[in-house]
Design a protein around this motif. Structure first.
Motif, PDB file in Angstrom:
ATOM      1  N   VAL A  32       0.842  -1.200   0.000  1.00 41.67           N
ATOM      2  CA  VAL A  32       0.000   0.000   0.000  1.00 41.67           C
ATOM      3  C   VAL A  32       0.879   1.253   0.000  1.00 41.67           C
ATOM      4  O   VAL A  32       0.600   2.221  -0.716  1.00 41.67           O
ATOM      5  CB  VAL A  32      -0.963  -0.013   1.202  1.00 41.67           C
ATOM      6  CG1 VAL A  32      -1.695   1.332   1.319  1.00 41.67           C
ATOM      7  CG2 VAL A  32      -1.972  -1.146   1.064  1.00 41.67           C
ATOM      8  N   ARG A  33       1.945   1.258   0.776  1.00 46.92           N
ATOM      9  CA  ARG A  33       2.837   2.424   0.806  1.00 46.92           C
ATOM     10  C   ARG A  33       3.435   2.703  -0.567  1.00 46.92           C
ATOM     11  O   ARG A  33       3.579   3.866  -0.969  1.00 46.92           O
ATOM     12  CB  ARG A  33       3.968   2.201   1.819  1.00 46.92           C
ATOM     13  CG  ARG A  33       3.560   2.339   3.265  1.00 46.92           C
ATOM     14  CD  ARG A  33       4.769   2.482   4.170  1.00 46.92           C
ATOM     15  NE  ARG A  33       5.663   1.322   4.086  1.00 46.92           N
ATOM     16  CZ  ARG A  33       5.618   0.260   4.883  1.00 46.92           C
ATOM     17  NH1 ARG A  33       4.677   0.198   5.827  1.00 46.92           N
ATOM     18  NH2 ARG A  33       6.480  -0.723   4.750  1.00 46.92           N
ATOM     19  N   SER A  34       3.775   1.648  -1.306  1.00 46.21           N
ATOM     20  CA  SER A  34       4.412   1.828  -2.614  1.00 46.21           C
ATOM     21  C   SER A  34       3.420   2.126  -3.725  1.00 46.21           C
ATOM     22  O   SER A  34       3.821   2.469  -4.838  1.00 46.21           O
ATOM     23  CB  SER A  34       5.201   0.570  -2.981  1.00 46.21           C
ATOM     24  OG  SER A  34       4.314  -0.504  -3.265  1.00 46.21           O
ATOM     25  N   GLY A  35       2.130   1.983  -3.441  1.00 45.59           N
ATOM     26  CA  GLY A  35       1.115   2.173  -4.473  1.00 45.59           C
ATOM     27  C   GLY A  35       0.874   0.940  -5.320  1.00 45.59           C
ATOM     28  O   GLY A  35       0.132   0.986  -6.309  1.00 45.59           O
ATOM     29  N   GLY A  36       1.464  -0.198  -4.940  1.00 45.86           N
ATOM     30  CA  GLY A  36       1.253  -1.427  -5.691  1.00 45.86           C
ATOM     31  C   GLY A  36      -0.166  -1.950  -5.597  1.00 45.86           C
ATOM     32  O   GLY A  36      -0.639  -2.680  -6.481  1.00 45.86           O
ATOM     33  N   VAL A  37      -0.847  -1.614  -4.514  1.00 44.81           N
ATOM     34  CA  VAL A  37      -2.250  -1.963  -4.341  1.00 44.81           C
ATOM     35  C   VAL A  37      -2.855  -0.876  -3.463  1.00 44.81           C
ATOM     36  O   VAL A  37      -2.152  -0.241  -2.664  1.00 44.81           O
ATOM     37  CB  VAL A  37      -2.399  -3.365  -3.695  1.00 44.81           C
ATOM     38  CG1 VAL A  37      -1.842  -3.376  -2.273  1.00 44.81           C
ATOM     39  CG2 VAL A  37      -3.846  -3.838  -3.680  1.00 44.81           C
ATOM     40  N   SER A  38      -4.122  -0.615  -3.613  1.00 47.58           N
ATOM     41  CA  SER A  38      -4.757   0.421  -2.802  1.00 47.58           C
ATOM     42  C   SER A  38      -5.268  -0.175  -1.500  1.00 47.58           C
ATOM     43  O   SER A  38      -5.576  -1.370  -1.407  1.00 47.58           O
ATOM     44  CB  SER A  38      -5.916   1.070  -3.556  1.00 47.58           C
ATOM     45  OG  SER A  38      -7.026   0.177  -3.637  1.00 47.58           O
ATOM     46  N   ALA A  39      -5.378   0.664  -0.483  1.00 48.96           N
ATOM     47  CA  ALA A  39      -5.952   0.231   0.783  1.00 48.96           C
ATOM     48  C   ALA A  39      -7.394  -0.226   0.595  1.00 48.96           C
ATOM     49  O   ALA A  39      -7.841  -1.181   1.236  1.00 48.96           O
ATOM     50  CB  ALA A  39      -5.873   1.363   1.806  1.00 48.96           C
ATOM     51  N   VAL A  40      -8.131   0.438  -0.295  1.00 53.55           N
ATOM     52  CA  VAL A  40      -9.515   0.037  -0.553  1.00 53.55           C
ATOM     53  C   VAL A  40      -9.561  -1.377  -1.125  1.00 53.55           C
ATOM     54  O   VAL A  40     -10.394  -2.201  -0.722  1.00 53.55           O
ATOM     55  CB  VAL A  40     -10.207   1.037  -1.497  1.00 53.55           C
ATOM     56  CG1 VAL A  40     -11.523   0.483  -2.016  1.00 53.55           C
ATOM     57  CG2 VAL A  40     -10.436   2.368  -0.783  1.00 53.55           C
ATOM     58  N   ALA A  45     -11.097  -6.884  -0.259  1.00 53.64           N
ATOM     59  CA  ALA A  45     -10.786  -8.314  -0.393  1.00 53.64           C
ATOM     60  C   ALA A  45     -10.934  -9.037   0.943  1.00 53.64           C
ATOM     61  O   ALA A  45     -11.467 -10.154   1.003  1.00 53.64           O
ATOM     62  CB  ALA A  45      -9.375  -8.478  -0.930  1.00 53.64           C
ATOM     63  N   HIS A  46     -10.493  -8.407   2.020  1.00 55.42           N
ATOM     64  CA  HIS A  46     -10.606  -9.053   3.327  1.00 55.42           C
ATOM     65  C   HIS A  46     -12.058  -9.112   3.800  1.00 55.42           C
ATOM     66  O   HIS A  46     -12.452 -10.088   4.454  1.00 55.42           O
ATOM     67  CB  HIS A  46      -9.716  -8.334   4.343  1.00 55.42           C
ATOM     68  CG  HIS A  46      -8.264  -8.673   4.192  1.00 55.42           C
ATOM     69  ND1 HIS A  46      -7.460  -8.072   3.242  1.00 55.42           N
ATOM     70  CD2 HIS A  46      -7.470  -9.570   4.845  1.00 55.42           C
ATOM     71  CE1 HIS A  46      -6.236  -8.577   3.322  1.00 55.42           C
ATOM     72  NE2 HIS A  46      -6.215  -9.486   4.284  1.00 55.42           N
ATOM     73  N   LEU A  47     -12.847  -8.108   3.468  1.00 55.34           N
ATOM     74  CA  LEU A  47     -14.268  -8.173   3.805  1.00 55.34           C
ATOM     75  C   LEU A  47     -14.956  -9.318   3.066  1.00 55.34           C
ATOM     76  O   LEU A  47     -15.840  -9.989   3.610  1.00 55.34           O
ATOM     77  CB  LEU A  47     -14.950  -6.849   3.467  1.00 55.34           C
ATOM     78  CG  LEU A  47     -14.645  -5.681   4.416  1.00 55.34           C
ATOM     79  CD1 LEU A  47     -15.143  -4.366   3.818  1.00 55.34           C
ATOM     80  CD2 LEU A  47     -15.271  -5.904   5.786  1.00 55.34           C
ATOM     81  N   LEU A  69     -14.329   0.748   4.568  1.00 58.56           N
ATOM     82  CA  LEU A  69     -13.983   1.175   3.212  1.00 58.56           C
ATOM     83  C   LEU A  69     -13.712   2.674   3.161  1.00 58.56           C
ATOM     84  O   LEU A  69     -12.808   3.130   2.443  1.00 58.56           O
ATOM     85  CB  LEU A  69     -15.094   0.784   2.235  1.00 58.56           C
ATOM     86  CG  LEU A  69     -15.224  -0.728   1.988  1.00 58.56           C
ATOM     87  CD1 LEU A  69     -16.490  -1.027   1.202  1.00 58.56           C
ATOM     88  CD2 LEU A  69     -13.998  -1.266   1.262  1.00 58.56           C
ATOM     89  N   ALA A  70     -14.463   3.449   3.959  1.00 57.76           N
ATOM     90  CA  ALA A  70     -14.209   4.888   4.012  1.00 57.76           C
ATOM     91  C   ALA A  70     -12.851   5.172   4.655  1.00 57.76           C
ATOM     92  O   ALA A  70     -12.100   6.045   4.195  1.00 57.76           O
ATOM     93  CB  ALA A  70     -15.327   5.586   4.794  1.00 57.76           C
ATOM     94  N   GLU A  71     -12.514   4.429   5.707  1.00 58.67           N
ATOM     95  CA  GLU A  71     -11.203   4.616   6.340  1.00 58.67           C
ATOM     96  C   GLU A  71     -10.078   4.231   5.383  1.00 58.67           C
ATOM     97  O   GLU A  71      -9.022   4.887   5.339  1.00 58.67           O
ATOM     98  CB  GLU A  71     -11.115   3.777   7.612  1.00 58.67           C
ATOM     99  CG  GLU A  71     -11.974   4.283   8.765  1.00 58.67           C
ATOM    100  CD  GLU A  71     -11.932   3.378   9.977  1.00 58.67           C
ATOM    101  OE1 GLU A  71     -10.972   2.577  10.091  1.00 58.67           O
ATOM    102  OE2 GLU A  71     -12.852   3.453  10.813  1.00 58.67           O
ATOM    103  N   ALA A  72     -10.304   3.174   4.611  1.00 60.63           N
ATOM    104  CA  ALA A  72      -9.286   2.758   3.640  1.00 60.63           C
ATOM    105  C   ALA A  72      -9.082   3.823   2.575  1.00 60.63           C
ATOM    106  O   ALA A  72      -7.943   4.114   2.169  1.00 60.63           O
ATOM    107  CB  ALA A  72      -9.688   1.433   3.004  1.00 60.63           C
ATOM    108  N   ALA A  73     -10.177   4.425   2.116  1.00 57.60           N
ATOM    109  CA  ALA A  73     -10.064   5.492   1.114  1.00 57.60           C
ATOM    110  C   ALA A  73      -9.286   6.680   1.678  1.00 57.60           C
ATOM    111  O   ALA A  73      -8.495   7.316   0.960  1.00 57.60           O
ATOM    112  CB  ALA A  73     -11.452   5.925   0.663  1.00 57.60           C
TER     113      ALA A  73
END
Length: 472
Positions: A32-40, A45-47, A69-73
């Motif tokens: 997530v830090r590198s931008g390879g995948v988004s937090a959302v 996926a975990h939900l 999902l809002a926190e992830a965004a």
């Protein structure tokens, strides 16, 4: 399950969704830090995986779908994302600490609490590090006993759903062992992190007094209870523990030279014997410690009857203090806890719930010439998954004492203790050992656990619910 957070959880999909479910917290945060995948993407996926397994496990009281999902965004949009140690990592929080906007019930229906207006300090630290709270996990009423159940629900062990994930952080442990979250918050007053870790094949650390903000219930069971995290790897445990302690996450530094390690398998509870699988776990660890060059001696710590009774007194008093602080209707408590709290009221009136400086001094002195103590965690397999709340107080206390005699003394003494998986297992269930150290030994315990993890690697998830095993 309480509705808690808006519309129904997303429909189940194949496990391993988006290639992120089953990754460690450390790996997820790096992506997530590198931008390879988004937090959302990570949280969604975990939900989905949660929806696929929750009916078999029953780990959650509340699932926070829309809020998570809002926190992830918000993590994705944060200018600080590249520096967040837990960027986008889905976590679960135990139902006895405050999450802003959510209700903490302490597992009891004997009151109607209001939503929290602010996060507990440990939740605030996890969120500030970029973690996303996907849900609130189940606990037994007042977090008193070592199985997680309540009227209408029994939380189950992902390794064997006929068994309990233990308690009181049983919902948090079940969520991690099932791959729903890579990291979960819990707390430990008599073993409530370490017993679920042992039952579910996880690694955890009960920190020593004052290392992590406690603030659990009325008075943290007269100062015995501590907050911590449950994880599948030592690296994740070290990361989560550092965040809770408010220190910079760094790999644990190795000690200078080999360690001198004491080993004890004698039960503090008379008449309780360790089963062969538990003894094999200790033996396996001892063999690896010797192979690594450490010195191993056999020595039993002394837990006097007065010290044991003092710890039990604080356990009883904690339930009464929490019931009072929460404004519970005592007539509506489960019968076992009504008795427990009534005994605790007598303890408090008699002033028997004080801290135990003599126990702490004696326990600390044990480490004058040894660095770490290795013990078993439980005498046998986890308790059956059943409605233990329907059974009497004596039946619950007896079952708990026979199964888990090795954890409580270190709460009374306020010393750090770590549990990690080890050994051949018990008919498909994990086995574990406990590492204990003197005040300030958290880093030492984490380093030694990492060394054992490299020498004796464990399966990170329960086989039947392994999120990386594919559909089915």
């Amino acid at each position: 399950m309480d509705a808690g957070a808006g519309p129904a959880t997303p429909p189940p999909v194949a496990r391993g969704d988006a290639g992120v479910v089953g990754l460690t917290a450390t790996e997820l945060a790096a992506r997530v830090r590198s931008g390879g995948v988004s937090a959302v993407e990570v949280v969604r996926a975990h939900l989905r995986h949660l929806a696929a397994v929750e009916s078999r496990v029953g780990a959650f009281r509340v699932v926070r779908t829309d809020a998570a999902l809002a926190e992830a965004a918000a993590v994705d949009a944060s200018p600080r994302r590249s520096g967040l140690p837990l960027a986008g990592v889905p976590i679960a929080v135990k139902d006895n600490v405050a999450v802003a906007g959510e209700v903490a019930t302490d597992g009891s229906s004997a009151h109607a609490p209001l939503p929290a207006t602010a996060d507990h300090p440990v939740v605030a630290r996890l969120r500030a590090a970029g973690a996303v709270v996907v849900g609130i996990t189940r606990v037994p009423e007042l977090c008193v006993f070592a199985a997680t159940d309540a009227p209408g629900t029994v939380t189950r062990n992902p390794w064997d759903t006929a068994r309990s994930p233990a308690g009181s952080s049983g919902g948090s442990a079940a969520a991690v062992a099932a791959g729903v979250v890579p990291l979960a918050q819990g707390n430990d007053g008599m073993g409530s992190l370490r017993l679920p870790a042992a039952a579910c094949g996880l690694v955890t650390l009960k920190p020593g007094t004052g290392v992590v903000p406690a603030g659990i219930g009325a008075d943290s069971w007269s100062g015995m209870a501590e907050n911590g995290v449950l994880a599948t790897t030592v690296a994740d445990l070290a990361l989560g523990s550092a965040v809770l302690a408010g220190v910079s996450p760094e790999p644990p530094a190795p000690p200078v030279g080999p360690l001198r390690i004491a080993v004890s398998t004698r039960s503090p509870v008379p008449g309780v014997r360790l089963d062969p699988a538990g003894r094999a776990a200790v033996d396996a660890v001892v063999a690896e410690l010797r192979a690594a060059g450490h010195s191993v001696v056999h020595r039993d710590p002394v837990v006097t009857p007065a010290a044991a009774l003092g710890t039990v007194a604080r356990w009883l008093a904690g339930a009464d203090a929490d019931a009072e602080a929460l404004g519970l209707d005592r007539r509506s408590l489960e019968p076992r806890n009504r008795r427990h709290a009534a005994l605790g009221r007598w303890v408090r009136r008699g002033g028997f719930d004080r801290p135990q400086p003599a126990l702490r001094a004696r326990a600390t002195a044990f480490f004058d010439d040894v660095d770490v103590l290795v013990t078993p965690v439980t005498a046998g397999p986890p308790l059956p998954a059943r409605p233990w709340h329907e059974r009497g107080w004596l039946a619950n206390v007896g079952a708990n004492a026979r199964w888990a005699p090795w954890t409580a003394a270190w709460n009374g003494a306020g010393l750090p203790a770590l549990v990690l998986p080890a050994g051949p297992g018990r008919a498909g269930l994990p086995t574990a050992v406990q590492l204990v150290g003197p005040p300030g030994a958290e880093t030492r315990l984490l380093w030694l656990a990492g060394e054992l993890e490299r020498r004796l690697p464990w399966r990170r998830y329960a086989p039947v619910l392994d999120p990386r095993a594919g559909p089915g």
